[in-house]
Write a protein that holds these residues in place. Structure first.
Motif, PDB file in Angstrom:
ATOM      1  N   ILE A 111       0.817  -1.210   0.000  1.00  0.00           N
ATOM      2  CA  ILE A 111       0.000   0.000   0.000  1.00  0.00           C
ATOM      3  C   ILE A 111       0.859   1.273   0.000  1.00  0.00           C
ATOM      4  N   LYS A 112       2.166   1.139  -0.065  1.00  0.00           N
ATOM      5  CA  LYS A 112       3.082   2.279  -0.204  1.00  0.00           C
ATOM      6  C   LYS A 112       2.801   3.360   0.851  1.00  0.00           C
ATOM      7  N   SER A 113       2.867   2.960   2.107  1.00  0.00           N
ATOM      8  CA  SER A 113       2.525   3.886   3.190  1.00  0.00           C
ATOM      9  C   SER A 113       3.745   4.383   3.961  1.00  0.00           C
ATOM     10  N   HIS A 114       4.958   3.935   3.618  1.00  0.00           N
ATOM     11  CA  HIS A 114       6.146   4.448   4.291  1.00  0.00           C
ATOM     12  C   HIS A 114       6.315   5.934   3.963  1.00  0.00           C
ATOM     13  N   ASP A 115       6.580   6.736   4.987  1.00  0.00           N
ATOM     14  CA  ASP A 115       6.663   8.176   4.755  1.00  0.00           C
ATOM     15  C   ASP A 115       7.917   8.805   5.365  1.00  0.00           C
TER      16      ASP A 115
END
Length: 520
Positions: free
Chosen positions: A117-121
């Motif tokens: 879900i590409k949630s690394h920030d």
């Protein structure tokens, strides 16, 4: 070590009985699975001795130790009731008994490398140029050192530097520790001293204490035992930190109106607030209301719900506001989406959030039906099961709801445990329930659930009541073949009294079925 903890005593009881759901519920409270009761029995020993194969498997997955080289492990294997349980114990590698005692810990571990879900920030990097992608909310929750740095940085900063004296191994250790990935087996004695130093600097006191104690040990069995003890401590520490963080998420909620859209300045102020969210959860005050509360949440936590996981992994409109930077992490300079909660009830939403963030499974009976409805909509099956457990253990629930209300809930949400609870309750007071019109309705509804009804079909509800009548009087089916159904011949044995009392209750049920012209 013998435990005096009340939760542990209750856990041992359910291990004897074989109740998987209640054991899972108690594990989520943080009880130590490797303690012993007053008779020097571990939960795993009790489950294996009593022949509960599913429960043995659950305990092992949650961190129970069965080391055949130690007395406790050998005793557990020797005492196993069946060969299949013995084989499970023998095949289970002690190295698998890691920190995943709670499902939320397993979920956190999966998020370290999950790019779905590409949630690394955030990027954490050392002086040698090594980098790892993380979630800034987890650094906020689990490290006061990193939290103070993040709060002093602007929201547009995407990189965080480690202190200069952190060695190359530090990046791997820090990321695994934060995400509860088991790491103690992978720290060599050579690296222990350096790791211990920067752990104290970052506030990872538990890890530093483990390294100090392990350095004095030579026996591998004792080291493994120490690893198990500290992995348990790490999990509980993280769970408490996530509990405090979830409380902040709730405190930071804002009342808004969506008539003309949520004001962007409100969203921006929440985005740079103490939880640094990457998604907002909107809960309406009531159906068709334009007012509600928004909660500053985090996608990687909400994805414990299969509903949100599918949403965030898809191209739904709610996710279109996300954008990735060149480094492949979430661009926090854009606005984040607002997703809706399926139930118009803030109390229920907050109970669901407490489950998602730190695995709370003690559900107040007053909220049970709403939590079931929300869990069903969000596809959180485990929480549905835990909520069913809460209903079965609450005497107050049946003071506010009829047993047939519970049966409706059981059928609506497909909860077999509640169906059995209803059948047992009816069996325990059959003279009362056979006089109730709702009993007739329930039997007819249970009958209608059969797709095709033949003469030999049974009605599930009736079948369950008959079963619990046998259990009520502790009668085996084989005993019924020896019953003289004529008048009592004068024998006064307890068994015979129970059999004839059983006959009276059984006949009440049969009379009702005959009166309804139902042939079962």
């Amino acid at each position: 070590m013998r435990s005096t903890d009340q939760n542990f005593k209750e856990l041992c009881y359910w291990c004897r009985i074989g109740d998987v759901e209640n054991v899972d519920r108690l594990i989520s409270t943080g009880v130590n699975l490797n303690d012993n009761d007053e008779f020097n029995n571990s939960p795993l020993f009790l489950a294996s001795l009593c022949g509960h194969e599913d429960l043995v498997t659950l305990l092992l997955k949650r961190g129970a130790i069965c080391d055949r080289d130690r007395h406790e492990g050998a005793r557990c294997i020797y005492g196993a009731l069946t060969d299949s349980i013995r084989n499970i114990l023998l095949k289970y590698d002690i190295s698998k008994a890691v920190d995943l005692k709670q499902p939320f810990a397993a979920h956190l571990s999966s998020q370290l490398n999950d790019r779905g879900i590409k949630s690394h920030d955030l990027i954490l990097q050392d002086r040698a140029g090594q980098k790892v992608k993380l979630h800034r909310f987890l650094l906020l929750a689990r490290s006061s050192h990193f939290a103070s740095q993040l709060q002093s940085m602007g929201d547009d900063h995407i990189a965080l530097d480690l202190p200069e004296d952190v060695p190359p191994v530090g990046l791997d250790v820090i990321s695994k520790y934060l995400y509860l990935v088991p790491l103690l087996h992978g720290i060599s004695r050579k690296d222990s001293l350096a790791v211990g130093r920067f752990c104290k600097l970052l506030g990872f006191d538990g890890l530093a204490e483990f390294l100090e104690k392990a350095s004095d040990l030579q026996d591998q069995v004792e080291i493994s035992k120490l690893m198990t003890e500290f992995q348990h401590r790490f999990t509980e520490e993280a769970r408490k930190q996530m509990q405090e963080f979830a409380a902040t998420v709730v405190r930071e909620k804002r009342l808004v109106s969506v008539t003309n859209g949520i004001p962007l300045d409100v969203l921006h102020s929440m985005k740079v607030g103490p939880t640094m969210p990457d998604v907002f959860l909107f809960v309406r005050k009531r159906e068709s209301s334009e007012e509600g509360f928004i909660y500053p949440c985090h996608r990687s936590i909400l994805t414990r719900s299969e509903y949100f996981k599918v949403m965030f992994a898809s191209s739904f409109d709610e996710t279109t506001l996300y954008r990735q930077t060149q480094e492949g992490i979430l661009d926090r300079t854009v606005n984040f989406p607002v997703v809706s909660f399926p139930i118009c009830d803030c109390q229920t939403a907050e109970l669901i959030l407490s489950y998602l963030y730190y695995d709370r499974t003690d559900i107040p009976w007053q909220s049970a039906i709403n939590v079931l409805r929300a869990s069903d909509a969000l596809l959180i099956d485990r929480l549905k099961t835990m909520t069913a457990v809460a209903i079965t253990q609450s005497s107050e629930f049946l003071e506010m709801h009829t047993v047939f209300d519970v049966l409706d809930v059981a059928w609506e949400f497909r909860l077999e445990r509640l169906e059995h609870h209803v059948a047992k309750t009816i069996a325990d007071n059959i003279p009362f329930y056979v006089t109730q019109p709702s009993m007739r309705e329930a039997i007819l509804r249970s009958s209608s659930m059969l797709q095709t009804r033949e003469e030999t079909d049974t009605i599930e509800l009736v079948d369950d009541i008959r079963y619990y009548l046998l259990k009520k009087y502790n009668i085996d089916v084989e005993d019924l073949d020896e019953i003289n159904w004529d008048e009592n011949d004068g024998e006064e044995s307890i068994t015979r009294k129970d059999i004839f009392t059983y006959k009276s209750d059984f006949q009440r049920l049969e009379n009702l079925l005959q009166d309804m012209n139902v042939n079962v």
